[in-house]
Design an enzyme around this catalytic site. Structure first.
Site, mmCIF file in Angstrom:
data_model
loop_
_atom_site.group_PDB
_atom_site.id
_atom_site.type_symbol
_atom_site.label_atom_id
_atom_site.label_comp_id
_atom_site.label_asym_id
_atom_site.label_seq_id
_atom_site.Cartn_x
_atom_site.Cartn_y
_atom_site.Cartn_z
ATOM 1 N N LYS A 242 -6.748 -103.352 -6.821
ATOM 2 C CA LYS A 242 -7.542 -104.389 -7.056
ATOM 3 C C LYS A 242 -7.379 -104.845 -8.524
ATOM 4 O O LYS A 242 -7.655 -104.016 -9.474
ATOM 5 C CB LYS A 242 -9.053 -104.429 -6.834
ATOM 6 C CG LYS A 242 -9.280 -104.376 -5.245
ATOM 7 C CD LYS A 242 -10.816 -104.431 -5.062
ATOM 8 C CE LYS A 242 -11.265 -104.450 -3.560
ATOM 9 N NZ LYS A 242 -11.019 -105.568 -2.779
ATOM 10 N N ASP A 312 -5.510 -101.837 0.456
ATOM 11 C CA ASP A 312 -7.127 -102.473 0.072
ATOM 12 C C ASP A 312 -7.704 -103.092 1.284
ATOM 13 O O ASP A 312 -8.772 -103.487 1.540
ATOM 14 C CB ASP A 312 -6.725 -103.791 -0.681
ATOM 15 C CG ASP A 312 -8.102 -104.007 -1.457
ATOM 16 O OD1 ASP A 312 -9.075 -103.461 -1.340
ATOM 17 O OD2 ASP A 312 -7.898 -105.149 -2.024
ATOM 18 N N GLU A 314 -9.035 -101.244 3.534
ATOM 19 C CA GLU A 314 -9.489 -99.800 4.124
ATOM 20 C C GLU A 314 -10.426 -99.878 5.154
ATOM 21 O O GLU A 314 -10.581 -99.118 5.873
ATOM 22 C CB GLU A 314 -9.623 -99.233 2.860
ATOM 23 C CG GLU A 314 -11.051 -99.200 2.338
ATOM 24 C CD GLU A 314 -11.290 -100.578 1.687
ATOM 25 O OE1 GLU A 314 -10.492 -101.429 1.291
ATOM 26 O OE2 GLU A 314 -12.482 -100.988 1.527
ATOM 27 N N ARG A 316 -11.432 -101.555 7.727
ATOM 28 C CA ARG A 316 -11.388 -101.651 9.155
ATOM 29 C C ARG A 316 -10.870 -100.638 9.691
ATOM 30 O O ARG A 316 -11.007 -100.134 10.947
ATOM 31 C CB ARG A 316 -10.600 -103.210 9.262
ATOM 32 C CG ARG A 316 -9.110 -102.961 8.696
ATOM 33 C CD ARG A 316 -8.303 -104.099 8.654
ATOM 34 N NE ARG A 316 -8.722 -105.119 7.541
ATOM 35 C CZ ARG A 316 -8.479 -106.422 7.600
ATOM 36 N NH1 ARG A 316 -7.307 -106.953 8.440
ATOM 37 N NH2 ARG A 316 -8.802 -107.225 6.394
HETATM 38 N N1 BES Z 1 -14.166 -104.606 0.051
HETATM 39 C C1 BES Z 1 -13.143 -105.612 0.428
HETATM 40 C C2 BES Z 1 -13.465 -107.063 0.816
HETATM 41 C C3 BES Z 1 -14.454 -107.682 -0.104
HETATM 42 C C4 BES Z 1 -14.041 -108.109 -1.135
HETATM 43 C C5 BES Z 1 -15.818 -107.975 0.434
HETATM 44 C C6 BES Z 1 -15.083 -108.833 -1.914
HETATM 45 C C7 BES Z 1 -16.658 -108.806 -0.462
HETATM 46 C C8 BES Z 1 -16.130 -109.188 -1.431
HETATM 47 C C9 BES Z 1 -12.119 -105.165 1.312
HETATM 48 O O1 BES Z 1 -12.083 -103.663 1.383
HETATM 49 C C10 BES Z 1 -10.803 -105.781 1.013
HETATM 50 O O2 BES Z 1 -10.351 -105.546 -0.162
HETATM 51 N N2 BES Z 1 -10.333 -106.728 1.715
HETATM 52 C C11 BES Z 1 -8.989 -107.153 1.554
HETATM 53 C C12 BES Z 1 -8.170 -107.279 2.888
HETATM 54 C C13 BES Z 1 -6.873 -108.021 2.398
HETATM 55 C C14 BES Z 1 -6.283 -106.679 1.655
HETATM 56 C C15 BES Z 1 -6.261 -108.042 3.841
HETATM 57 C C16 BES Z 1 -9.402 -108.828 1.059
HETATM 58 O O3 BES Z 1 -10.302 -109.404 1.722
HETATM 59 O O4 BES Z 1 -8.801 -109.182 0.003
HETATM 60 ZN ZN ZN Z 2 -13.535 -102.626 1.091
HETATM 61 MN MN MN Z 3 -10.471 -103.046 0.095
#
Ligand code: BES
Ligand code: ZN
Ligand code: MN
Length: 465
Positions: A242, A312, A314, A316
């Protein structure tokens, strides 16, 4: 107790000298002012007190001591007014108060006061402020709710340096011990031996070993309620790292676990006649030479193969194996909670908890309860045609969509592939965080939808008194 913060610190029992808090709405301002002694009425007017929501007038007696608080509620009266008054628990001088009003439910006011008074002090060694307290004998449900939200907030607010998978397990054990629940865990390479391949893959790059935590409470033959929580104690994004701004808040990525633990606390404290099970996938999504990679194909507990589109995504993966475990005994109600996607925040913003379920009656009951207890949620669609967005050229499924659309829906659809037997399944893609102060919550970790869930579960499974 099971938390760092004592939610009862915002309350006191000494009735005698308590200063009355008098809620005043715009419509009742005239009457309230004319009932005051002249000096106080003039003072309130001099302050320009107009009963605006969140405004106050602190009134002094003849000797100059604080004797009454006029608390503006704007246009709101009754239970709605409680929530605009919740910030008083932080803003009033540190004295003892009581609610002076017959139209507002005293327990609802106490709940709002307790939630508003929370502040995370674990790392403050200096300038700890004394807090105002409210005189009130709280109802059992209110105590359970306050404790639950406190557990949830404390866990989310604790930084990853003090809350890795080991510490999250310790917190679960403390809660289990407090309620006499049975708890086990599967850790590190045992995850492979016991068939949790995705939990292992996501968590193996961390020095703090990944684990599946499994807590069971209640009578074996009672209706089975199972809660599953995403316990990613820190989310770097993995090799798909990230950017800094997006990583900053990722200590909160165990918000799903923190929320189901809060809900579990309410269910156990109020002794609902259910067989409760809590399953938490506790991992750190870290970066190291043995990290899982984009393009890898993972095995899963239910036999499906999953192509990794982005490390990222992860959460799910961790939830997939945990949901499979939960689903094996066909629970009556299966609820999972996770800070799963940024897309859910784009869809609903930071205040509403997105709910996915095929059970219309459960969804309707939750919506009503959410409004009633000021814990709002909003239903989102499990739109089956979007399953095609998860197609993979090499494995049974890809865990992410390649396109930019409906990201929280496709994440929920991925999860749905691991739930076959549960009679009711509900998935919450929560934010877990308050981004700017509200009267009933300071900026920081937050509980989402668990008071609504408890209300519905208690209605379905009332405690035997
Ligand atoms: N933990 C994050 C989602 C998240 C980010 C929740 C910010 C609340 C605030 C999750 O693991 C993630 O990084 N999801 C990605 C998925 C994508 C790579 C398909 C996302 O939402 O960008
Ligand atoms: Zn996450
Ligand atoms: Mn993530």
């Amino acid at each position: 107790m099971v938390f760092d913060t004592d939610p009862m610190a915002a309350f006191s029992e000494e009735q005698a000298a308590a200063i009355p808090i008098q809620p005043v709405a715009v419509d009742t301002l005239e009457a309230a002012l004319s009932a005051l002694p002249e000096a106080q009425r003039n003072w309130a007017k001099a302050l320009g007190f107009e009963a605006k929501g969140g405004s106050t007038a602190l009134l002094a007696g003849e000797n100059g001591t604080l004797v009454r608080v006029l608390a503006g509620t704007g246009k709101e009266v009754g239970i709605d007014a409680c929530w605009s008054l919740a910030g008083l628990a932080r803003s009033l001088p540190p004295q003892v108060y009581r609610l002076d009003d017959d139209t507002i439910d005293a327990d609802a006011f106490a709940l709002a006061w307790g939630l508003g008074g929370y502040s995370f002090q674990r790392y403050r060694t200096q300038d700890r402020k004394p807090v105002p307290t409210l005189v009130h004998a709280l109802g059992d449900d209110t105590v359970a709710m306050l404790e639950a939200v406190t557990v949830t907030r404390d866990l989310i607010n604790t930084p990853a340096s003090d809350l890795g998978p080991t510490a999250l397990e310790a917190a679960c054990r403390k809660l289990a011990e407090h309620h006499g629940a049975h708890i086990t865990s599967v850790t590190g390479d045992d995850l492979l031996a016991q068939n949790y391949p995705m939990v292992h893959a996501v968590g193996r790059a961390s020095r703090d070993a990944p684990r599946v935590i499994d807590m069971v409470w209640g009578k074996e033959d009672a209706p089975k309620i199972t809660l599953v929580g995403k316990g990613v104690t820190f989310d770097t994004g993995g090799l798909n790292i990230k950017p800094g701004a997006a990583m900053g808040l990722m200590k909160k990525d165990m918000g799903g676990a923190a929320n189901v633990l809060g809900l579990a606390h309410m269910i156990m404290a109020r002794q609902l006649p259910v067989r409760l099970r809590v399953i938490i996938g506790a991992v750190e999504n870290a970066i190291s030479g043995n990290a899982f990679r984009p393009g890898d194909v993972l095995q899963t507990r239910n036999g499906m193969t999953v192509e990794i589109g982005n490390t990222d995504a992860e959460g799910r993966l961790v939830l997939g194996d945990c949901l499979t475990l939960a689903d094996e005994e066909a629970p009556d109600v299966l609820v999972d909670m996770a800070t799963l996607t940024g897309a859910a925040r784009v869809a609903l913003g930071p205040e509403l908890a997105p709910l996915f379920t095929d059970d219309n009656a459960f969804a309707d009951a939750l919506s009503l309860a959410g409004n009633a207890v000021h814990d709002p949620l909003w239903r989102m669609p499990l739109w089956a045609p979007y399953q095609k967005m998860l197609a993979s050229k090499v494995a049974d499924v890809n865990h992410i969509s390649t396109g930019p659309f409906g990201g929280s829906i496709t994440a929920a659809l991925f999860l749905s592939r691991f739930v076959k037997n549960a009679k009711t399944w509900a998935h919450f893609d929560i934010f877990g965080w308050v981004p700017s102060d509200r009267p009933w919550a300071k900026t920081g970790g937050e509980a989402f939808a668990i008071r609504a869930l408890f209300t519905v579960l208690k209605d379905r499974y009332p405690p035997v008194t």
